[in-house]
Design an enzyme around this catalytic site. Structure first.
Site, PDB file in Angstrom:
ATOM      1  N   HIS A   1     -22.628  34.382 -10.820  1.00 15.71           N
ATOM      2  CA  HIS A   1     -22.096  34.499 -12.178  1.00 15.71           C
ATOM      3  C   HIS A   1     -22.921  33.637 -13.120  1.00 15.71           C
ATOM      4  O   HIS A   1     -23.829  32.927 -12.688  1.00 15.71           O
ATOM      5  CB  HIS A   1     -20.601  34.153 -12.227  1.00 15.71           C
ATOM      6  CG  HIS A   1     -20.257  32.734 -11.886  1.00 15.71           C
ATOM      7  ND1 HIS A   1     -20.416  32.203 -10.624  1.00 15.71           N
ATOM      8  CD2 HIS A   1     -19.737  31.725 -12.634  1.00 15.71           C
ATOM      9  CE1 HIS A   1     -20.006  30.946 -10.612  1.00 15.71           C
ATOM     10  NE2 HIS A   1     -19.601  30.624 -11.820  1.00 15.71           N
TER      11      HIS A   1
ATOM     12  N   HIS B   1     -22.380  31.019 -15.247  1.00 20.54           N
ATOM     13  CA  HIS B   1     -22.171  29.635 -15.666  1.00 20.54           C
ATOM     14  C   HIS B   1     -23.424  28.781 -15.446  1.00 20.54           C
ATOM     15  O   HIS B   1     -24.123  28.936 -14.441  1.00 20.54           O
ATOM     16  CB  HIS B   1     -20.972  29.039 -14.923  1.00 20.54           C
ATOM     17  CG  HIS B   1     -19.661  29.474 -15.484  1.00 20.54           C
ATOM     18  ND1 HIS B   1     -18.459  29.242 -14.852  1.00 20.54           N
ATOM     19  CD2 HIS B   1     -19.354  30.131 -16.634  1.00 20.54           C
ATOM     20  CE1 HIS B   1     -17.468  29.728 -15.583  1.00 20.54           C
ATOM     21  NE2 HIS B   1     -17.990  30.279 -16.661  1.00 20.54           N
TER      22      HIS B   1
ATOM     23  N   ASP C   1     -24.029  25.884 -14.384  1.00 21.03           N
ATOM     24  CA  ASP C   1     -24.189  25.149 -13.125  1.00 21.03           C
ATOM     25  C   ASP C   1     -24.423  26.073 -11.940  1.00 21.03           C
ATOM     26  O   ASP C   1     -24.384  25.645 -10.784  1.00 21.03           O
ATOM     27  CB  ASP C   1     -22.986  24.225 -12.874  1.00 21.03           C
ATOM     28  CG  ASP C   1     -21.680  24.956 -12.684  1.00 21.03           C
ATOM     29  OD1 ASP C   1     -21.513  26.056 -13.256  1.00 21.03           O
ATOM     30  OD2 ASP C   1     -20.799  24.438 -11.962  1.00 21.03           O
ATOM     31  N   HIS C   2     -24.716  27.344 -12.235  1.00 22.20           N
ATOM     32  CA  HIS C   2     -25.098  28.305 -11.197  1.00 22.20           C
ATOM     33  C   HIS C   2     -26.439  28.965 -11.490  1.00 22.20           C
ATOM     34  O   HIS C   2     -27.045  29.527 -10.578  1.00 22.20           O
ATOM     35  CB  HIS C   2     -24.007  29.372 -11.041  1.00 22.20           C
ATOM     36  CG  HIS C   2     -22.729  28.827 -10.501  1.00 22.20           C
ATOM     37  ND1 HIS C   2     -22.316  29.031  -9.209  1.00 22.20           N
ATOM     38  CD2 HIS C   2     -21.797  28.032 -11.065  1.00 22.20           C
ATOM     39  CE1 HIS C   2     -21.169  28.390  -9.008  1.00 22.20           C
ATOM     40  NE2 HIS C   2     -20.835  27.776 -10.133  1.00 22.20           N
TER      41      HIS C   2
ATOM     42  N   HIS D   1     -12.847  34.663 -12.343  1.00 20.08           N
ATOM     43  CA  HIS D   1     -13.334  33.381 -12.861  1.00 20.08           C
ATOM     44  C   HIS D   1     -14.211  33.630 -14.081  1.00 20.08           C
ATOM     45  O   HIS D   1     -14.060  32.985 -15.123  1.00 20.08           O
ATOM     46  CB  HIS D   1     -14.107  32.678 -11.753  1.00 20.08           C
ATOM     47  CG  HIS D   1     -14.711  31.367 -12.137  1.00 20.08           C
ATOM     48  ND1 HIS D   1     -13.962  30.261 -12.438  1.00 20.08           N
ATOM     49  CD2 HIS D   1     -16.018  30.983 -12.261  1.00 20.08           C
ATOM     50  CE1 HIS D   1     -14.758  29.243 -12.729  1.00 20.08           C
ATOM     51  NE2 HIS D   1     -16.013  29.663 -12.632  1.00 20.08           N
TER      52      HIS D   1
ATOM     53  N   ASP E   1     -17.690  30.889  -7.386  1.00 17.42           N
ATOM     54  CA  ASP E   1     -16.484  30.145  -7.764  1.00 17.42           C
ATOM     55  C   ASP E   1     -15.229  31.011  -7.692  1.00 17.42           C
ATOM     56  O   ASP E   1     -14.262  30.760  -8.422  1.00 17.42           O
ATOM     57  CB  ASP E   1     -16.636  29.592  -9.185  1.00 17.42           C
ATOM     58  CG  ASP E   1     -17.595  28.420  -9.259  1.00 17.42           C
ATOM     59  OD1 ASP E   1     -18.118  28.007  -8.218  1.00 17.42           O
ATOM     60  OD2 ASP E   1     -17.829  27.921 -10.381  1.00 17.42           O
TER      61      ASP E   1
ATOM     62  N   HIS F   1     -18.771  24.685  -4.642  1.00 13.06           N
ATOM     63  CA  HIS F   1     -18.307  23.350  -5.030  1.00 13.06           C
ATOM     64  C   HIS F   1     -17.559  22.673  -3.885  1.00 13.06           C
ATOM     65  O   HIS F   1     -16.918  23.337  -3.066  1.00 13.06           O
ATOM     66  CB  HIS F   1     -17.373  23.416  -6.245  1.00 13.06           C
ATOM     67  CG  HIS F   1     -18.040  23.816  -7.506  1.00 13.06           C
ATOM     68  ND1 HIS F   1     -18.734  22.932  -8.301  1.00 13.06           N
ATOM     69  CD2 HIS F   1     -18.129  25.029  -8.125  1.00 13.06           C
ATOM     70  CE1 HIS F   1     -19.211  23.564  -9.356  1.00 13.06           C
ATOM     71  NE2 HIS F   1     -18.860  24.849  -9.275  1.00 13.06           N
TER      72      HIS F   1
END
Length: 248
Positions: free
Chosen positions: A62, A64, A66-67, A120, A139, A177
């Site tokens: 996805h 985001h 942090d990905h 998400h 996530d 995570h």
């Protein structure tokens, strides 16, 4: 000349980054790997070099940051192919191939089915390597938890988790995570009489106390201990997700 043959197993290496992210290196053939959800580039490139691996692909679940934050730097260093969710393609830096539910992604002889698990984020996908019994779920599913509903609804998450929990129970889950201890504490407030959950909490508490990771885990464990996987319907899942959002 033909490319390298796939190894007999898909070996997955963990790269901890930021505060609690895990980036995964999936070694699919000798000297070759794919990177899953690179939050940053530096530690990923260093680990690949240490392991003698050439990065051939990036798999994004996805959009985001942090990905996908490491996408462009890794691509600049390696020339890898970036594969990500079609419904979020405009938000995936450097994307080369957009995929959606029912598509397949091949790493040599290892083939992943792409699953649409939007909840998400609206276009979230997962990569299921059935032959290797490996699931990269970003996530969506965590050990004893699930992702926050930033762009989707409880109904969306209920459908997404129904897809994942229908996979073989021995499937190893590689989420992005290290949230397990907090998730376990919350899960015990939902099912205080769940003996399997109590035992898993003790094991997780010990592992984290020793500085050990708790990912991967199996779907079989989630069937027994995850209050979101165990929710009877979307309404119950939604109640639990709202409670978890405020849990400390």
């Amino acid at each position: 000349m033909p490319g390298p043959a796939a190894s007999t197993a898909l070996e997955v290496l963990r790269v901890p980054v930021l505060a609690d992210n895990y980036v995964w290196l999936a070694r699919w053939a000798p000297g070759r790997c794919a990177v899953v959800d690179p939050a940053v580039a530096g530690p990923v490139l260093e680990r690949a070099a240490d392991e003698g691996l050439r990065i051939t692909h990036i798999l994004n679940t996805h959009w985001h940051p942090d990905h996908v934050g490491g996408n462009l730097e890794i691509k600049a260093h390696t020339g890898c192919t970036i594969i990500g969710p079609a419904r979020e393609a405009a938000r995936i830096p450097g994307i080369d191939r957009a995929v959606d539910d029912g598509d397949r992604v091949a790493l040599g002889d290892h083939v992943a089915d792409v699953l649409f698990v939007g909840a998400h984020t609206a276009g979230h996908i997962a990569f299921h390597f059935a032959g290797a019994r490996v699931l990269f779920c970003g996530d969506t599913l965590f050990a004893m938890g699930c992702g926050r509903l930033f762009e989707g609804t409880a109904e969306d998450m209920f459908r997404a988790l129904a897809q994942l929990k229908a996979l073989p129970p021995e499937t190893r889950v590689y989420c992005a995570h290290e949230y397990t201890l907090s998730n376990a504490r919350f899960a015990l407030t939902v099912e205080p009489g769940n003996a399997a959950l109590a035992a898993r909490f003790e094991a997780v508490q010990g592992a984290r106390g020793r500085g050990e990771a708790t990912v991967p885990f199996t779907l079989a464990e989630e069937h027994l201990t995850n209050p979101f996987v165990r929710a009877r319907d979307a309404a119950e899942l939604g109640e639990r997700r709202r409670a978890k959002d405020h849990f400390r």
